[in-house]
Design a protein around this motif. Structure first.
Motif, mmCIF file in Angstrom:
data_model
loop_
_atom_site.group_PDB
_atom_site.id
_atom_site.type_symbol
_atom_site.label_atom_id
_atom_site.label_comp_id
_atom_site.label_asym_id
_atom_site.label_seq_id
_atom_site.Cartn_x
_atom_site.Cartn_y
_atom_site.Cartn_z
ATOM 1 N N SER A 99 0.821 -1.217 0.000
ATOM 2 C CA SER A 99 0.000 0.000 0.000
ATOM 3 C C SER A 99 0.852 1.264 0.000
ATOM 4 O O SER A 99 0.379 2.330 -0.419
ATOM 5 C CB SER A 99 -0.933 0.016 1.221
ATOM 6 N N ARG A 122 -1.838 3.616 11.519
ATOM 7 C CA ARG A 122 -1.959 2.505 10.565
ATOM 8 C C ARG A 122 -1.348 1.198 11.082
ATOM 9 O O ARG A 122 -2.003 0.151 11.026
ATOM 10 C CB ARG A 122 -1.331 2.896 9.224
ATOM 11 N N PHE A 135 -4.313 8.836 0.999
ATOM 12 C CA PHE A 135 -4.408 8.515 2.422
ATOM 13 C C PHE A 135 -4.907 9.719 3.221
ATOM 14 O O PHE A 135 -5.672 9.580 4.165
ATOM 15 C CB PHE A 135 -3.033 8.073 2.961
ATOM 16 N N THR A 173 -13.165 3.835 -0.945
ATOM 17 C CA THR A 173 -11.844 4.469 -0.832
ATOM 18 C C THR A 173 -11.070 4.485 -2.143
ATOM 19 O O THR A 173 -9.929 4.936 -2.155
ATOM 20 C CB THR A 173 -10.994 3.735 0.227
ATOM 21 N N LYS A 174 -11.664 4.015 -3.217
ATOM 22 C CA LYS A 174 -10.904 3.945 -4.473
ATOM 23 C C LYS A 174 -10.497 5.343 -4.935
ATOM 24 O O LYS A 174 -11.251 6.313 -4.824
ATOM 25 C CB LYS A 174 -11.722 3.243 -5.561
ATOM 26 N N ALA A 181 -1.949 6.314 -5.787
ATOM 27 C CA ALA A 181 -3.353 6.101 -5.422
ATOM 28 C C ALA A 181 -4.121 5.331 -6.483
ATOM 29 O O ALA A 181 -4.991 4.512 -6.165
ATOM 30 C CB ALA A 181 -4.036 7.455 -5.161
ATOM 31 N N ARG A 199 -3.064 1.589 -6.206
ATOM 32 C CA ARG A 199 -2.942 1.023 -4.872
ATOM 33 C C ARG A 199 -3.897 -0.151 -4.663
ATOM 34 O O ARG A 199 -3.561 -1.139 -4.015
ATOM 35 C CB ARG A 199 -3.206 2.108 -3.815
ATOM 36 N N GLU A 215 -5.819 1.572 4.041
ATOM 37 C CA GLU A 215 -6.384 2.763 3.416
ATOM 38 C C GLU A 215 -7.174 3.631 4.396
ATOM 39 O O GLU A 215 -7.256 4.846 4.221
ATOM 40 C CB GLU A 215 -7.292 2.356 2.252
#
Length: 522
Positions: free
Chosen positions: A164, A421, A481, A476-477, A169, A172, A414
């Motif tokens: 990730s 995280r 972040f 979240t596509k 993006a 990812r 994500e």
């Protein structure tokens, strides 16, 4: 760390064209090598998940024979079932421990060197399981399974985290899906090598278990040439120049200023908050919902019943009246379908989105778990239901591979910024492995107690998970972040990063980055 170029200096301001150029992912040689080397850990996880399935009968015979040699009496049936269940499920116990410390491990040793060090446990586990037959010790298999579980537990945290953090993006999601592709390839390899005519027999089952040494050896040869995670280098270690060098290798261009600027902004945001460990994460109100979603996502993967298929499909098929030969090859069909479907979902992940794929997968599994129960119930009455049981099980696996197989590993990385995280990944992976252990250990008893209705508890779980995820999981596509992290701080989470993301616009500056001054005003 230097403060980087000032926004007021026209010569140093990143052009919009550079932002657009660096926002698009490009597959370079270093990126390909890094992905290949990282997913060897995923392959290890998949191989050891599926390897115990086909040689079940031979390992039980070995355990009984060893007991007779020691005590001059065979094991009771209940003792043999319990001991074998422990042998299967102890893998998940090691995984729990490895998964729990994966965040700390990644922060202490780094993503790259964390994976390299982890190989030591893989080598030790392979040796224990390979030499167990010669030593006539089933305890060595159990210890080896625990050790390789610990190894795989670390990988389930390290690999998705590394993947990730090395991609842009727009790719990812695809890179995150490659973790699951590695898992499915590992499962397929274990099933093919477990054919009776290869290693799944009385002579070579110990070789089958010991082959987990191969991914370790290949990763030890390839990972030293891969860059460390640029986000880890800059945000965690404050090594901007090393992060820049790693990005240049991964992107294949010197124009990586936009990536550096984004990471600096994330670093500044992290510095404004207290360091977040597991206990702090559990107490932080603004992160409770993403943490709850992460936990439910992992529960939806493990309590879907898929591990009942991975661990016990051979006995499930034979108990339905299918011959051992057909059952062994039908089991390999599960792995083949997983590989094909995972490859299909790679381009879909950043087009259709995580939420839609996961919900579709759960819905399909719900329907076909009911059909599995029906096929088991009517096998004795309708002859062709024996084959029908295999077919519905394979379709059930198709829906698992569509979303629930890969998305939970991707979504946690994500939903959280760099600070929380690793802790969030550690908690989620721990929950995943606890559920893995519960299913692995309890399913034989469920099968014995519930008989043909052993899949009904999973059916109920699938329905509950679908309802929760439909209501709360955001999309979240193609989000950075920081965009995702900011959304959790707002009161408009579902509208800000949900399926209707256009309803709420996250403030950005003139360069397309998240505007922290606007966030502070809000």
């Amino acid at each position: 760390m230097s403060n980087g170029p000032k926004r007021g200096d026209s010569n140093d301001v990143i052009s919009q064209a550079e932002v657009v150029a660096t926002a698009k992912g490009k597959i370079t040689a270093f990126l390909s090598l890094a992905v290949f080397s990282a997913i060897l850990g995923s392959l290890q996880f998949g191989y050891n998940t599926g390897v115990i399935n086909a040689p079940e009968k031979k390992i039980k015979e070995f355990m009984n024979e060893s007991h007779i040699m020691r005590w001059e009496a065979p094991m009771s049936e209940n003792a043999l079932v319990s001991l074998y269940s422990l042998l299967v499920a102890i893998f998940a116990v090691g995984g729990m421990i490895g998964g729990l410390i994966a965040g700390w491990w990644a922060g202490t040793f780094g993503r790259k060197f964390g994976m390299l060090i982890n190989n030591a446990f893989g080598f030790g586990a392979a040796a224990l399981m390979f030499f167990s037959r010669e030593a006539r010790s089933y305890e060595m298999i159990i210890c080896g399974r625990f050790l390789i579980g610990f190894n795989c537990g670390l990988y389930t945290g390290l690999t998705p985290l590394y993947l990730s953090e090395i991609g842009t993006a727009d790719i990812r999601g695809a890179l995150g899906t490659l973790h699951q592709l590695g898992v499915t390839v590992g499962i397929l390899l274990s099933q093919i090598l477990g054919f009776p005519e290869i290693f799944g027999n009385g002579r070579f089952w110990h070789v089958l278990l010991g082959l987990c040494v191969v991914p370790c050896a290949i990763q030890m040869l390839t990972m030293p040439f891969c860059p460390e995670s640029p986000r880890y280098l800059l945000i965690k270690k404050d090594r901007e120049q090393d992060a820049h060098t790693a990005l240049v290798k991964l992107r294949g261009t010197t124009g990586v200023s936009a990536d550096i600027d984004e990471m600096k902004q994330e670093h500044r945001a992290q510095q404004s908050e207290a360091k977040i460990g597991i206990l702090s994460l559990l107490k932080k109100k603004s992160l409770r919902m993403p943490l709850l979603i992460s936990i439910v996502m992992h529960l939806s993967q493990q309590l879907s019943g898929i591990n009942a298929i991975f661990y016990y499909s051979f006995s499930l098929f034979t108990s339905a009246g299918i011959s051992e030969s057909i059952a062994a090859h039908a089991t390999s069909g599960i792995g083949a379908i997983m590989v094909v479907m995972t490859m299909i979902t790679i381009p879909l992940m950043d087009r259709i989105g995580r939420r839609s794929l996961h919900l579709t997968g759960l819905a399909g599994m719900f329907i076909f778990s009911i059909l599995i129960t029906l096929s088991l119930c009517f096998t004795d009455q309708v002859a062709w239901f024996k084959i029908g049981n295999v077919v519905v099980s394979l379709i059930y696996v198709i829906f698992f591979a569509m979303g629930p197989g890969s998305i939970p590993w991707l979504i946690v990385a994500e939903l959280f910024s760099q600070g929380p995280r690793p802790a969030a990944m550690g908690i989620s992976v721990l929950i995943n492995w606890i559920s893995n252990f519960a299913v692995g250990y309890a399913f034989p008893s469920m099968q014995k107690g519930l008989g043909n209705y052993s899949f009904l508890p999973f059916t109920v779980c699938l329905l509950l998970f679908w309802i929760f995820i439909y209501k709360y999981l955001p999309e979240t596509k193609n989000k950075t972040f920081e965009e995702i992290s900011f959304a959790w701080k707002s009161d408009n989470i579902l509208s800000s990063i949900g399926s209707n993301s256009s309803k709420y616009i996250i403030p950005k500056d003139e360069m397309g980055m998240v505007s922290y001054s606007s966030i502070e005003k809000q």
